[in-house]
Design a protein around this motif. Structure first.
Motif, short mmCIF file in Angstrom:
data_model
loop_
_atom_site.label_atom_id
_atom_site.label_comp_id
_atom_site.label_asym_id
_atom_site.label_seq_id
_atom_site.Cartn_x
_atom_site.Cartn_y
_atom_site.Cartn_z
N VAL A 4 0.85 -1.08 0.10
CA VAL A 4 0.15 -0.01 0.08
C VAL A 4 0.88 1.14 -0.10
O VAL A 4 2.14 1.38 0.64
N ASN A 5 0.40 2.21 -0.70
CA ASN A 5 1.31 3.50 -0.61
C ASN A 5 0.22 4.61 -0.97
O ASN A 5 -0.81 4.29 -1.42
N VAL A 23 -4.41 6.78 -2.49
CA VAL A 23 -3.98 5.70 -2.12
C VAL A 23 -4.12 4.58 -2.93
O VAL A 23 -5.50 4.53 -3.43
N THR A 25 -3.97 0.40 -3.44
CA THR A 25 -3.57 -1.15 -2.66
C THR A 25 -4.61 -1.96 -3.28
O THR A 25 -5.71 -1.63 -3.77
N PHE A 30 -7.73 -0.88 4.01
CA PHE A 30 -6.49 -0.29 4.48
C PHE A 30 -6.60 0.56 5.84
O PHE A 30 -7.89 1.21 5.80
N VAL A 32 -4.80 4.02 7.91
CA VAL A 32 -4.28 5.00 7.97
C VAL A 32 -4.15 5.62 9.48
O VAL A 32 -5.26 5.79 10.24
N LEU A 85 0.50 3.97 6.49
CA LEU A 85 -0.48 3.25 5.70
C LEU A 85 -0.16 1.86 6.25
O LEU A 85 1.14 1.35 6.19
N THR A 87 -1.99 -2.40 5.67
CA THR A 87 -3.24 -3.32 5.24
C THR A 87 -3.74 -4.27 6.42
O THR A 87 -4.74 -4.86 6.28
N ALA A 101 4.51 3.36 1.91
CA ALA A 101 3.54 3.25 2.98
C ALA A 101 3.53 4.42 3.97
O ALA A 101 2.98 4.29 5.08
#
Length: 438
Positions: A4-5, A23, A25, A30, A32, A85, A87, A101
């Protein structure tokens, strides 16, 4: 673990306003987590959203990843926030610095300044070195701010720092984080902004007494410089605890999302080093020397980028000055040599020695004649030097200050913040400058 980024639509947001976070993914959901950087990172918020897939983009184009709106709470204190970030939910405290992330977000105050100090985060410089999407301002003339990276969360151009291997040089963790940790741990309160805020004319007219920059604040737009100069000329003070400052001019797109910088002379052959060249369109010093704003320039200093360097410190020229109060330093003594204070890049002023043996600015490089040289560090010949006009003065880091309505102090070395936690004299000077000018 599924990757994830992301990145913010703009690098700053006012407390109470909505910021768009982009974002991507493959995960169905996800998380934050937001942390405010200070003496120690402090968890301030959490949000969970459904994941959406998007492909990486180019370095010079808006990546246009899926957008999520987040309203920053009104009570969030101005500061630098790291969005982490993930998951999967975890109770472990995450590392704030990472090449993926992570997102850097500067929260500006919701109301007019209550304090006296404003700290500038150099997001233009961080994106100049950001190589997400396959390029940076060291391989092209345009980059977008709408991609991962720009302080945290993206790959970075540059050589490792043997004095601090924990993070790449051109990142928030390397330059600004240790300064802010020291500042807030010492009880010095500040509001925070980005260079984009100053480019757009925000905050500097809100009653601050002191603007602080630290580390490596290399890329400035004409509007940023114009607004900072107006702040100084209206009596505002500037403390520059860094170097290679205001070296390249950038042009900011009308939406604030892109940077342009033309570094090479017309028809320059492949492999040309722009720093060592004349006729570069966006060299500040060739058209409007940064000395007139800051008192010094990288062209009268230099850099040592690869491996350990000769340990250099400032030879003090006037230990009676208020800057050195409580340090125990004597005139002729040396500041910071044990910690290699001078480097990785440093700035200087052309100077001459008067009939009393005192260092005085020569003035031919744009340094104001009332610039007080408080410390000098001549540089060894094996350092990297930028182009400059002919002058007899040696290349030397030059610690000092001058007054033009407001007072401007320069530490003249990128590595000042690195020694704050280990060198009590560096810490004392920093405290003196901030408390005096604020």
């Amino acid at each position: 673990m599924i990757s994830v980024n992301g990145y913010p639509a703009r690098p700053s947001v006012r407390a109470g306003d909505v910021v768009r976070l982009h974002v991507a993914t493959e995960a169905p959901r996800f998380h934050v987590d937001f942390y405010r950087w200070g003496a120690t990172p402090r968890h301030t918020g959490h949000v969970e959203w459904p994941g959406r897939v998007a492909a990486p983009g180019r370095f010079d184009e808006d990546w246009q990843w899926p957008a999520y709106e987040f309203r920053v709470p009104h009570d969030w204190k101005s500061g630098v926030y790291i969005a982490v970030l993930s998951t999967e939910l975890t109770s472990d405290a995450p590392a704030m610095d990472s090449r993926d992330a992570r997102m850097l977000l500067v929260v500006t105050p919701a109301a007019r300044a209550a304090g006296r100090v404003l700290y500038k985060i150099p997001t233009f410089t961080y994106h100049a070195y950001n190589t997400a999407g396959g390029g940076s301002l060291y391989s092209a003339s345009r980059v977008t701010l709408r991609r991962p990276g720009g302080g945290v969360g993206g790959p970075v151009k540059g050589l490792p720092d043997p004095y601090d291997t924990a993070s790449p040089r051109q990142t928030f963790a390397h330059w600004d984080a240790p300064f802010i940790s020291w500042m807030e741990g010492t009880g010095i309160d500040a509001d925070y902004c980005t260079d984009l805020d100053l480019h757009e004319g925000r905050l500097l007219s809100d009653g601050y007494q002191l603007l602080i920059s630290a580390g490596h604040d290399e890329y400035w737009s004409a509007q940023t410089r114009r607004n900072v100069t107006a702040f100084r000329d209206a009596g505002g003070n500037i403390a520059n605890f860094g170097a290679n400052t205001c070296w390249w001019r950038v042009n900011v797109s009308s939406d604030g999302a892109g940077l342009d910088c033309i570094k090479f002379p017309p028809e320059a052959p492949a492999g040309t080093d722009p720093d060592s060249s004349h006729g570069c369109p966006d060299h500040w010093w060739e058209t409007e020397p940064e000395n007139t704003l800051l008192g010094v320039s990288y062209r009268n200093g230099g850099g040592h980028w690869d491996g350990l360097r000769t340990p250099l410190g400032f030879t003090i020229t006037d230990a009676e000055h208020w800057v050195f109060a409580g340090t125990g330093l004597k005139t002729g003594g040396i500041l910071g040599s044990d910690g290699a204070l001078i480097g990785y890049e440093c700035d200087g002023a052309a100077y001459e020695i008067d009939e009393f043996g005192r260092h005085r600015p020569a003035g031919q490089d744009g340094t104001p004649k009332n610039f007080e040289i408080l410390g000098v560090a001549p540089l060894p010949p094996e350092w990297n030097f930028a182009a400059r006009e002919p002058m007899p003065s040696p290349r030397a880091a030059t610690l000092g200050l001058f007054t033009a309505a407001g007072t401007v102090f320069t530490a003249a070395t990128t590595d000042w913040a690195r020694l704050l936690a280990t060198d009590p004299q560096v810490a004392a000077i920093t405290r003196n400058v901030i408390t005096h000018l604020a």
